[in-house]
Design a protein around this motif. Structure first.
Motif, PDB file in Angstrom:
ATOM      1  N   GLU A  24       3.666   2.808   8.909  1.00 39.59           N
ATOM      2  CA  GLU A  24       4.489   1.837   8.200  1.00 39.59           C
ATOM      3  C   GLU A  24       5.629   1.356   9.096  1.00 39.59           C
ATOM      4  OE1 GLU A  24       7.116   1.437   4.072  1.00 39.59           O
ATOM      5  OE2 GLU A  24       6.038   3.296   4.535  1.00 39.59           O
TER       6      GLU A  24
ATOM      7  N   ASN B 199       0.471  -5.189   5.387  1.00 42.87           N
ATOM      8  CA  ASN B 199       1.204  -4.560   4.291  1.00 42.87           C
ATOM      9  C   ASN B 199       0.335  -4.605   3.045  1.00 42.87           C
ATOM     10  OD1 ASN B 199       1.363  -7.175   3.219  1.00 42.87           O
ATOM     11  ND2 ASN B 199       3.413  -7.524   4.041  1.00 42.87           N
ATOM     12  N   SER B 200       0.917  -4.299   1.888  1.00 45.35           N
ATOM     13  CA  SER B 200       0.128  -4.223   0.664  1.00 45.35           C
ATOM     14  C   SER B 200      -0.533  -5.557   0.312  1.00 45.35           C
ATOM     15  CB  SER B 200       1.015  -3.764  -0.503  1.00 45.35           C
ATOM     16  OG  SER B 200       2.114  -4.658  -0.673  1.00 45.35           O
ATOM     17  N   LYS B 201       0.089  -6.672   0.726  1.00 41.40           N
ATOM     18  CA  LYS B 201      -0.462  -7.988   0.401  1.00 41.40           C
ATOM     19  C   LYS B 201      -1.517  -8.448   1.403  1.00 41.40           C
ATOM     20  CE  LYS B 201       3.616  -9.767  -2.019  1.00 41.40           C
ATOM     21  NZ  LYS B 201       4.649 -10.837  -2.068  1.00 41.40           N
ATOM     22  N   THR B 202      -1.370  -8.034   2.665  1.00 39.41           N
ATOM     23  CA  THR B 202      -2.257  -8.560   3.701  1.00 39.41           C
ATOM     24  C   THR B 202      -3.342  -7.587   4.144  1.00 39.41           C
ATOM     25  OG1 THR B 202      -0.723  -7.805   5.429  1.00 39.41           O
ATOM     26  CG2 THR B 202      -0.424 -10.037   4.585  1.00 39.41           C
ATOM     27  N   GLN B 203      -3.241  -6.327   3.760  1.00 43.11           N
ATOM     28  CA  GLN B 203      -4.227  -5.346   4.207  1.00 43.11           C
ATOM     29  C   GLN B 203      -5.611  -5.697   3.679  1.00 43.11           C
ATOM     30  OE1 GLN B 203      -2.944  -1.307   4.710  1.00 43.11           O
ATOM     31  NE2 GLN B 203      -4.728  -0.535   3.618  1.00 43.11           N
TER      32      GLN B 203
ATOM     33  N   ARG C 225      -9.115  -0.508   2.275  1.00 41.92           N
ATOM     34  CA  ARG C 225      -8.736   0.867   2.592  1.00 41.92           C
ATOM     35  C   ARG C 225      -9.113   1.189   4.027  1.00 41.92           C
ATOM     36  NH1 ARG C 225     -11.286   5.656   2.738  1.00 41.92           N
ATOM     37  NH2 ARG C 225     -13.247   4.667   2.063  1.00 41.92           N
ATOM     38  N   ASN C 226      -8.178   1.770   4.774  1.00 43.45           N
ATOM     39  CA  ASN C 226      -8.457   2.117   6.164  1.00 43.45           C
ATOM     40  C   ASN C 226      -9.504   3.221   6.251  1.00 43.45           C
ATOM     41  OD1 ASN C 226      -7.335   4.040   8.748  1.00 43.45           O
ATOM     42  ND2 ASN C 226      -7.677   1.870   9.126  1.00 43.45           N
TER      43      ASN C 226
ATOM     44  N   TYR D 100     -11.630  -1.154   8.186  1.00 43.07           N
ATOM     45  CA  TYR D 100     -11.233  -1.197   6.779  1.00 43.07           C
ATOM     46  C   TYR D 100     -12.462  -1.361   5.901  1.00 43.07           C
ATOM     47  CZ  TYR D 100      -6.447  -1.860   8.406  1.00 43.07           C
ATOM     48  OH  TYR D 100      -5.229  -1.696   9.005  1.00 43.07           O
TER      49      TYR D 100
END
Length: 683
Positions: free
Chosen positions: A85, A91-95, A98-99, A124
């Motif tokens: 981080e 971030n939460s909007k662009t990820q 799940r990695n 991902y």
């Protein structure tokens, strides 16, 4: 991946973070210092007390695997192969999902100078299939010899870093914002020559590398836009500061993604945009790297603006395909603007207000000064000039008067940094509108009528009137310009909806005059801003203009000829007129009237009387006027029913109640189906 976030290759979404390394007890700690606060008095007896309350948080810990007298070895693999981080771009909007750790791996490692560049593959779990992306992680040592910082003066538009220093000798906090700028100094052997007024080369030029992916016809214009800033640097004694090279000219082994390389990147996308960003040493404000992202579709946006703002009198703007000379001019302008951001400059939305609206209709003035005093404005093109004015220079200047001044304030070399010298330079120019700066606060209605996006001229009513006349001419003449097309906008740089949107934007630029406040920066941003109210007669004039347009001026958009290709626009116009009416009665406008009515004489009662007298005086109102009447009453009722009271309600709401009572009385004098309905809307 569905790229809703408009991410692109080579983009740095967040500023790099500043870390320190600490070795202790067979552990290597990555510490994250406070970039805004500090204390320089480390030898003062009170320093231990400061230090106890300024513990630097630990970001990561790595066990030492091997140690010698001069080095330690740690395994940093997880630092590169696991998302962290504040370091990773998503971030939460662009990820994208799940990695998947099993897909993460290091692809390449390169070290040069004080930089370590590591390319990492991340995997991902996407919506339908795994998604792979390459991330560049860089480690860079900050300069050992710090650049001398320059204090930020809020009256000149520079980006800045916050810098608060605790003073132990005389307890207190000194807040000193530092402007962001490249390090620009003469070589030691040239310092005396520079101080004698001779032009010298800087010890380190500012080099931008232009993406080879750009079309050939764009590259020259971009290079010229980058090097345009050399004129401002020459004015302060430096020559050849800005250097532009293509990737190919950089030579073998060039790495455009290295953290210390300034690039002008080409982004192939349908998203019309361009942006210039930089990152800096948080200790001093020194810009260490900058990038421009230039999107392939930005040219369509520039051409649309060029058409809607100048086609009424400029035949070149009516072409479906831009002449190459015009296209290069547009690209060069956009490139220079974005490079200005890379140099540390912010938008100056007040710069266009420096010019008298009527001067923009003079060919000699337009040729010498363009549309604004700064390329860092959003002034665009000359929508004020009229057919017959013989204005041919329709563009913003490559660099305006303000830009030369701003570069002097930020970059002029001083052997010994003296804040008083900079302050004096700024003080000298504060009575000249050419040198004034204005930052725009985000709000429904601009706070200051002289600080607006995409406006030109110092008379918003006159400027908007001229702009609307030009739109009317485009609507009228377009069938002749685009002969043979069923829809005269077919194949043109803009469509009917674009033109309609422009019409309402011209109206909205007048709204901040109503009870308005001109707001001027003081030297420091934590000081109170100086405000000057708009004259009452100017508020009256603004309301009259808006009512003229709302009740009648819009009709060129709904003529029979227009409806044949655009269709019935009633619903759209009702919505847009409501937006204008709501903004006239917005909280910002109402608050400003509360602050200024005692000085200007333009009161709540005067505003409401002017609006209602015009709206309800219309006989046999059509559907658009009826909607205006209804929406006006709805907005007044919303003010009475507000669940979030404001301090000025005690001034406003009694006037609203009295005003609604008077409207109801007037409606009762002419009872019919419509007026009976309106009476029910009054509480």
């Amino acid at each position: 991946m569905n790229n809703k976030a408009k991410l692109c290759a080579g983009q740095r979404l967040y500023d790099p973070i500043w870390v320190k390394l600490k070795y202790e007890d067979k552990q290597l700690y990555i510490l994250k210092p406070d970039v805004k606060n500090g204390c320089d008095e480390t030898t003062h007896p009170s320093f231990p007390a400061y230090e106890r309350n300024a513990v630097i948080p630990v970001m990561e810990t790595f066990p030492v695997e091997q140690e010698t007298d001069s080095s330690i070895v740690v395994n940093w693999t997880k630092f590169f192969t696991e998302p962290i981080e504040g370091v990773d771009p998503f971030n939460s909007k662009t990820q994208p999902g799940r990695n998947i750790p099993s897909l993460n791996k290091i692809l390449a490692v390169n070290a040069h100078g004080n930089h370590l560049e590591v390319s990492v593959q991340y995997g991902y779990e996407g919506a339908t299939a795994p998604f792979l992306t390459t991330i560049r992680k860089s480690l860079s040592l900050l300069p050992e010899q710090r650049m001398t910082p320059r204090l930020h003066d809020a009256r000149v538009g520079y980006d800045f870093v916050q810098n608060r220093r605790f003073q132990l000798a005389s307890p207190g906090i000194e807040s000193q914002n530092l402007i962001t700028r490249f390090r620009l100094t003469p070589a030691p052997e040239d310092q005396q020559k520079y101080l004698r007024g001779k032009k010298v080369k800087p010890m380190q030029p500012i080099v931008f590398y232009v993406d080879d992916a750009f079309p050939e016809s764009w590259k020259k214009a971009i290079k010229e836009g980058i090097c345009e800033w050399n004129k401002a640097f020459e004015a302060i004694g430096f020559r050849d500061v800005m250097v532009a090279k293509t990737y190919a000219e950089a030579g073998k082994g060039f790495d455009p993604d290295a953290i210390d390389v300034n690039c002008f990147r080409y982004v192939v996308s349908d998203f019309p945009n361009a942006m210039g960003k930089h990152w800096c040493d948080p200790r001093t404000g020194e810009i260490l790297q900058a990038d421009v992202l230039f999107y392939s579709n930005v040219i369509s946006l520039l051409q649309k603006w060029y058409f809607l703002q100048t086609a009424a009198y400029n035949p070149l703007a009516r072409e479906k395909t831009l002449p190459e000379s015009v296209m290069k001019r547009l690209i060069r302008y956009a490139a220079a603007h974005e490079v200005g951001h890379c140099l540390g400059l912010e938008h100056n939305f007040r710069a266009s207000y420096a010019y008298a609206t009527e001067d923009l209709r003079r060919p000699d003035f337009a040729a010498e000064y363009g549309t604004t005093a700064s390329i860092m404005d959003y002034a665009r093109f000359n929508y004020v000039a009229q057919p017959g004015d013989r204005v041919t220079e329709v563009f913003p200047p490559y660099l305006g008067v303000y830009d030369y001044y701003a570069i002097r304030v930020g970059y002029a070399y001083l052997p010994k940094e003296k804040a008083k010298t900079i302050t004096q330079w700024v003080d000298e120019k504060q009575q000249d509108p050419m040198y004034l700066y204005g930052r725009m606060n985000p709000s429904v209605v601009p706070v200051d009528p002289s600080v607006q996006n995409s406006d030109i001229g110092n008379d918003p009513v006159a400027s908007s009137t001229y702009g609307i006349r030009n739109l009317q001419r485009i609507i009228t003449e377009l069938p002749r310009w685009n002969k043979g097309a069923n829809n005269p906008f077919e194949g043109m740089p803009a469509d009917y909806k674009d033109l309609q949107s422009y019409y309402f934007s011209y109206m909205e630029r007048v709204i901040p005059l109503i009870g308005g406040l001109y707001s001027f920066e003081e030297r420091r941003r934590n000081e109170e801003r100086k405000t000057v109210p708009v004259a009452g007669k100017e508020s009256e004039r603004a309301v009259d203009f808006l009512l003229d347009e709302l009740l009648d001026g819009y009709r060129f958009l709904t003529s029979e000829a227009v409806q044949q290709y655009a269709g019935n626009q009633t619903e759209t116009l009702v919505k847009q007129q409501k937006q204008v009416l709501d903004k006239i009665l917005s909280s910002i406008v109402l608050e400003h009237i509360a602050q200024t009515q005692a000085q200007t004489g333009f009161t709540y009662a005067r505003l409401l009387d002017k609006v209602s007298n015009r709206l309800f005086a219309v006989k046999d109102a059509d559907v658009l006027t009826r909607n205006l009447q209804q929406n006006y009453l709805i907005r007044l009722n919303e003010l009475l029913d507000s669940k979030t009271p404001t301090y000025y309600d005690v001034l406003l709401l009694p006037v609203v109640v009295d005003h609604l009572t008077e409207i109801k009385k007037e409606l009762e004098l002419t009872p019919d189906l419509w007026t009976n309905y309106l009476k029910l809307k009054i509480k």
